[in-house]
Write a protein that holds these residues in place. Structure first.
Motif: not given
Ligand SMILES: O=c1[nH]c(=O)c2[nH]c(=O)[nH]c2[nH]1
Length: 294
Positions: A94-119
Motif C-alpha cells: 500500500h505504500h512504497a518509500r524509495v531513498a536514493i543517494e547519488e555519487y557524482a562522477w566527472e569526465r576525466n580528460g577528453a575521452s568519453g569513457h574515463s571518469f573521476v569521482r567528484a569529491g
C-alpha cells in the motif's frame, strides 16, 4: 497483550552503476537505492504467512531491471518510478518509500569513457507513494563550506562552566546536510514536473552556497535560517527545508611559547566534539507533510 505496530521492510543500499553509451560518449549514474514497502503485512509478522510479501531480493532486482528498461535521469524520477512500480503492481503493498543517494562522477580528460569521482557532496532524495499521492524530498549531504571571516559569536549565556571567549571574528565552517520538501501536486502523482529535478537541485544548492557566503553571521543558527530562507525564496515549489549543520570548529593556535604572534593565520581544525545546529525553515502556508519526512 501486545500488538504489531507500524512496520516496513525492503532492500537497503542496492548499489547500482548505470552506463549510458552514446557512441564513444558514455554517461555514468552511480546510485545507492533503498526501498521500503508497507501494507498487508500483519500475517507475515504474526503467523509467518509470506503470501503478502514481495521479497527484498525481488525489490533489488526491480532496481536493476527498471534501470535497464527506463534508464536513470534525475534520481527523483527514478525513485518515483520505483515507488509506483511497487505500490501499483502488488495489491498487498500500500505504500512504497524509495531513498536514493547519488555519487557524482566527472569526465576525466577528453575521452568519453574515463571518469573521476567528484569529491564533494552526495545528492539525496526520498520519494513516497501510496497508490494515489506522492511526496518527494530532495537534498544533499556533506557539502563542506568555510568562511575565513564575517562570523562572530558573543552575547551568549555565561554559567559556571562557560570558558569560551567571545569572538568578533572567527572562522565558520560546516558540512551542510540539507533536505527540501517539494509541494505535492494536488492531482494524481503523475502531475510531478518531470525533468525539472536537476534544475531545482542546482538552484537549491546554489541558494545554500550563496546564503552561506553572503550572510554576516552572528551564530551558525542565524546562518542556518538564512540558508533555509534563501532556498525557499529562490526555489518555487519548495515549501520546507531541514538543515543539520555540524559546527566544524577552528581554534586559533597559541604560538606565544614560540615567540610568534597569530592573528587569525594558524588554526587547529578540530574533529570532535562539534556543535550540531539543526533546524527547519518552512513557508507559513506549507501543506501538511504527510509521510514525506519518514
Ligand atoms: O554559532 C554558534 N552557535 C552556538 O550555539 C555555539 N556554541 C558554541 O560553543 N559555539 C557556537 N557557535
Amino acid at each position: 497483550m501486545v500488538v504489531l505496530g507500524p512496520n516496513r521492510y525492503g532492500k537497503a543500499e542496492t548499489r547500482i552503476v548505470r552506463v549510458t553509451r552514446h557512441g564513444d560518449a558514455h554517461r555514468v549514474k552511480d546510485l545507492n537505492v533503498s526501498t521500503a514497502l508497507s501494507g498487508d503485512m500483519d500475517e507475515v509478522h504474526l503467523s509467518g504467512d509470506n503470501s503478502a510479501v514481495l521479497p527484498t531480493d525481488s525489490q533489488k532486482n526491480a532496481v536493476y531491471a527498471l534501470a535497464r528498461r527506463h534508464g536513470i535521469g534525475a534520481i527523483e524520477d527514478f525513485a518515483l518510478l520505483l515507488a509506483r512500480h511497487f505500490a501499483d503492481s502488488q495489491p498487498t503493498v500500500h505504500h512504497a518509500r524509495v531513498a536514493i543517494e547519488e555519487y557524482a562522477w566527472e569526465r576525466n580528460g577528453a575521452s568519453g569513457h574515463s571518469f573521476v569521482r567528484a569529491g564533494g557532496e552526495v545528492r539525496t532524495c526520498v520519494a513516497h507513494y501510496d497508490g494515489e499521492r506522492a511526496h518527494v524530498v530532495s537534498g544533499l549531504r556533506d557539502l563542506v563550506v568555510l568562511n575565513t571571516t564575517n562570523s562572530e559569536f558573543w552575547g551568549y549565556i555565561k554559567d559556571e562552566y562557560t570558558t569560551l571567549p567571545e569572538t568578533r571574528d572567527r572562522m565558520l565552517a560546516t558540512a551542510v546536510n540539507a533536505s527540501w520538501r517539494h509541494d505535492a501536486p494536488a492531482g494524481p502523482s503523475e502531475a510531478w514536473p518531470s525533468g525539472d529535478w536537476d534544475k531545482a537541485y542546482d538552484r537549491a544548492r546554489q541558494a545554500l552556497l550563496a546564503a552561506f557566503a553572503e550572510t554576516y553571521s552572528l551564530s551558525l543558527q542565524q546562518t542556518l535560517y538564512a540558508m533555509g530562507s534563501r532556498v525557499l525564496g529562490d526555489c518555487p515549489g519548495v515549501c520546507e527545508v531541514r538543515l543539520s549543520l555540524p559546527n566544524k570548529h577552528h581554534f586559533v593556535v597559541d604560538l606565544t611559547p614560540f615567540g610568534l604572534d597569530n592573528d587569525g593565520e594558524v588554526y587547529l581544525a578540530a574533529d570532535r566534539p562539534y556543535g550540531l545546529i539543526e533546524g527547519t525553515v518552512l513557508r507559513e502556508d506549507a501543506p501538511d507533510a504527510g509521510p514525506a519526512w519518514e
